[in-house]
Structures are given as C-alpha cells and as structure tokens.
Motif scaffolding. Sequence first.
Motif, short mmCIF file in Angstrom:
data_model
loop_
_atom_site.label_atom_id
_atom_site.label_comp_id
_atom_site.label_asym_id
_atom_site.label_seq_id
_atom_site.Cartn_x
_atom_site.Cartn_y
_atom_site.Cartn_z
N GLU A 1 53.78 43.10 39.54
CA GLU A 1 54.10 43.85 38.31
C GLU A 1 52.85 44.42 37.67
O GLU A 1 52.84 45.57 37.21
CB GLU A 1 54.79 42.89 37.33
N LEU A 2 51.77 43.64 37.66
CA LEU A 2 50.54 44.07 37.00
C LEU A 2 49.78 45.13 37.79
O LEU A 2 49.26 46.09 37.23
CB LEU A 2 49.63 42.86 36.76
N LEU A 3 49.76 44.96 39.11
CA LEU A 3 49.01 45.90 39.94
C LEU A 3 49.72 47.22 40.13
O LEU A 3 49.07 48.25 40.36
CB LEU A 3 48.71 45.27 41.31
N PHE A 4 51.05 47.21 40.05
CA PHE A 4 51.81 48.43 40.31
C PHE A 4 52.40 49.03 39.03
O PHE A 4 53.31 49.84 39.10
CB PHE A 4 52.92 48.15 41.33
N SER A 5 51.85 48.63 37.89
CA SER A 5 52.27 49.27 36.64
C SER A 5 51.76 50.71 36.62
O SER A 5 50.78 51.05 37.30
CB SER A 5 51.73 48.49 35.45
N GLU A 6 52.42 51.52 35.84
CA GLU A 6 52.06 52.95 35.80
C GLU A 6 50.62 53.16 35.35
O GLU A 6 49.87 53.94 35.95
CB GLU A 6 53.01 53.70 34.88
N SER A 7 50.21 52.44 34.31
CA SER A 7 48.85 52.62 33.78
C SER A 7 47.80 52.19 34.81
O SER A 7 46.75 52.84 34.96
CB SER A 7 48.68 51.83 32.49
N ALA A 8 48.08 51.09 35.54
CA ALA A 8 47.12 50.61 36.54
C ALA A 8 47.01 51.59 37.70
O ALA A 8 45.90 51.87 38.17
CB ALA A 8 47.55 49.23 37.04
N LEU A 9 48.15 52.12 38.16
CA LEU A 9 48.12 53.06 39.28
C LEU A 9 47.42 54.36 38.90
O LEU A 9 46.66 54.92 39.70
CB LEU A 9 49.54 53.34 39.76
N VAL A 10 47.66 54.83 37.68
CA VAL A 10 47.00 56.06 37.22
C VAL A 10 45.50 55.85 37.14
O VAL A 10 44.70 56.71 37.57
CB VAL A 10 47.57 56.50 35.86
N ALA A 11 45.08 54.70 36.59
CA ALA A 11 43.66 54.41 36.46
C ALA A 11 43.01 54.25 37.83
O ALA A 11 41.89 54.74 38.07
CB ALA A 11 43.45 53.15 35.63
N LEU A 12 43.70 53.58 38.76
CA LEU A 12 43.16 53.39 40.10
C LEU A 12 43.03 54.72 40.83
O LEU A 12 42.01 55.00 41.49
CB LEU A 12 44.04 52.44 40.90
N ARG A 13 44.05 55.57 40.70
CA ARG A 13 44.01 56.88 41.35
C ARG A 13 42.85 57.72 40.82
O ARG A 13 42.10 58.35 41.59
CB ARG A 13 45.33 57.61 41.13
N LEU A 14 42.65 57.70 39.50
CA LEU A 14 41.55 58.46 38.90
C LEU A 14 40.20 57.90 39.33
O LEU A 14 39.27 58.66 39.63
CB LEU A 14 41.67 58.42 37.37
N SER A 15 40.10 56.57 39.40
CA SER A 15 38.84 55.95 39.83
C SER A 15 38.49 56.34 41.25
O SER A 15 37.33 56.68 41.55
CB SER A 15 38.94 54.42 39.71
N LEU A 16 39.46 56.27 42.14
CA LEU A 16 39.19 56.61 43.55
C LEU A 16 38.84 58.08 43.70
O LEU A 16 37.91 58.44 44.45
CB LEU A 16 40.42 56.27 44.40
N LEU A 17 39.55 58.95 42.97
CA LEU A 17 39.28 60.38 43.06
C LEU A 17 37.88 60.72 42.56
O LEU A 17 37.11 61.41 43.24
CB LEU A 17 40.33 61.16 42.27
N THR A 18 37.55 60.23 41.36
CA THR A 18 36.23 60.55 40.80
C THR A 18 35.11 59.91 41.61
O THR A 18 34.04 60.49 41.77
CB THR A 18 36.15 60.10 39.34
N ALA A 19 35.35 58.70 42.13
CA ALA A 19 34.32 58.04 42.94
C ALA A 19 34.06 58.81 44.23
O ALA A 19 32.91 58.92 44.69
CB ALA A 19 34.73 56.60 43.25
#
Length: 280
Positions: A58-76
């Motif tokens: 639930e915590l790892l696949f929440s919308e806010s977590a996925l959006v933040a992870l996607r942005l982190s990977l893209l910018t990195a």
Amino acid sequence: MAPRVSGNEVPGTGKGVKRSSSLGLPWWVLVFGGLGVIVLLLPIAGLVSRLEPGRVPELLFSESALVALRLSLLTALVTTVLCVLLGVPLALVLARARFPGRRLVRTLVLLPLVLPPVVGGIALLHTFGRTGLVGEGLEVLGIRIAFSTVAVVLAQTFVALPFMVLTVEGALRAEDAKYERAATGLGAGPSTVFLTVTLPVIRPALVSGTVLCFARALGEFGATIAFAGSLQGVTRTLPLEIYLQRETDPAGAVALSLLLVVIAVVIVAVAYRPKRDRTR
C-alpha cells in the motif's frame, strides 16, 4: 635441488602453517573496522525494525510515492547524461591540459563535494531565480527555471557532476598517455584519439562515475528543496516525499526509505564490483 615450499608452508621450516587471511593485521584494526561496520549498519537495522510488512504494498504503490519515484528516476537519468557530457571533457581538460589557474579550476569544480547541498541550492536560486544573476534576464524572455523540473535537474547536476570529474580525472592520471601519443603520431586527430583510445582505456572509471552520478542525483535533497521547492509531480522527488511523510505517515517514510536503501545497495554493488583475485 632446493626443496619446494608450498604456498601454505613457512620457508625454512617445512611446516604447513597457513598464512593469515587478514594479512597479519593488528587485532585493534579488526576491532575498529568491525565497529565501523556496526556504526554503518545499525541505523539500517533500526529502519528495518520499524517497517510494517503488511502495509508495504500500500505504501510503495500509493499515487504520491509512484509519482515521486517516477520523477526521481527521470531527473536522475537526465542528470546522469548531463554529467557524462560535461564531466568527461572537463576531467580530460584537468588531466591532460596545461594552463594557468588549473589548480584553482579543479578546486572550484570539486567545491560541491564539501559544500552543504542546501548552500548549493541557495546559490542556484540566486543565480537562476526570478531576481537572480541570470534568472532576471531569463524572466524577461519568459523563461522561469526556479521551482520547476528543470531546477531539479540543475540542482542534481550541481551536486553530482564533481563525482564524474573526480573519478574520470583520477583514471586519466593513473593511465599512461603513451597509447594516445602513439595514435597521434600515426596521424589520428584529437577527436579520433579521444573516441577510439581514451574512452576505451577509462571505460571502468566511466562506468563507475556514471553509476555514482545517478546515485547522487537520486538521493539529492538539500539543493533540490532550496532551489526547486516541493511541488507534487513537478519537483517533489522521492527524498522530498520521504521528508514530508515523516511527519504525516512515519510508516510510509520508513517503507520509501528502505526502497532507496535497496536501490543504493544495487548501485554500490554495480559500481564497486571487486576484481577477481588471481593470486594463489
């Protein structure tokens, strides 16, 4: 004929005494080394102890977590490409070129390694912000960098670029330039020498530097929050999401923190693969 001495015998005794696998290190070195490992691993153990396994999906696949992870990977990823494009030529200049003030340039390039990241973020804000040194002119053209995704990439590049320069320059200094001189003597141009001789020679360092830049960019926090802020889907990367959830949902912060730990372990394993021991 002189008697043969096996690898596990002490010369002159004929006794099969095994050599110390620790190279005869003093006991106190092993003790303090072990304490160092404990200091580094104990906080990770504390983090794991606070994990709520039932809530992990639930915590790892929440919308806010996925959006933040996607942005982190893209910018990195974008940051890593910039670090390669800018850092490798800069390292080559510092390692091979001779010019006045080279030591000063190297010092300034490596400055972000010792600066607190938040100081870098404030410096970027006063450079590219709306009233900054460069940002004021860009504002007239309708270009705004601060508090945007571009600001995240700039902040990450500022703190990650020195890792590429340091790694590649060290490799260039360690390698003899005889192959480059030979290629030049055979009539190869500077670009040909760089692409066909220099890059293959420093490939291991280039890989390590690339991985380190990606890792540093992925974990960047201080410069990002000072220069880019925390706008969901725009500038809120995974470290910023963890910081915010620390106050509202500590279990979520723990789960996302362990996710970054796992990613970091993979990155370190890739960047620092031990060479095979060929000695017997």
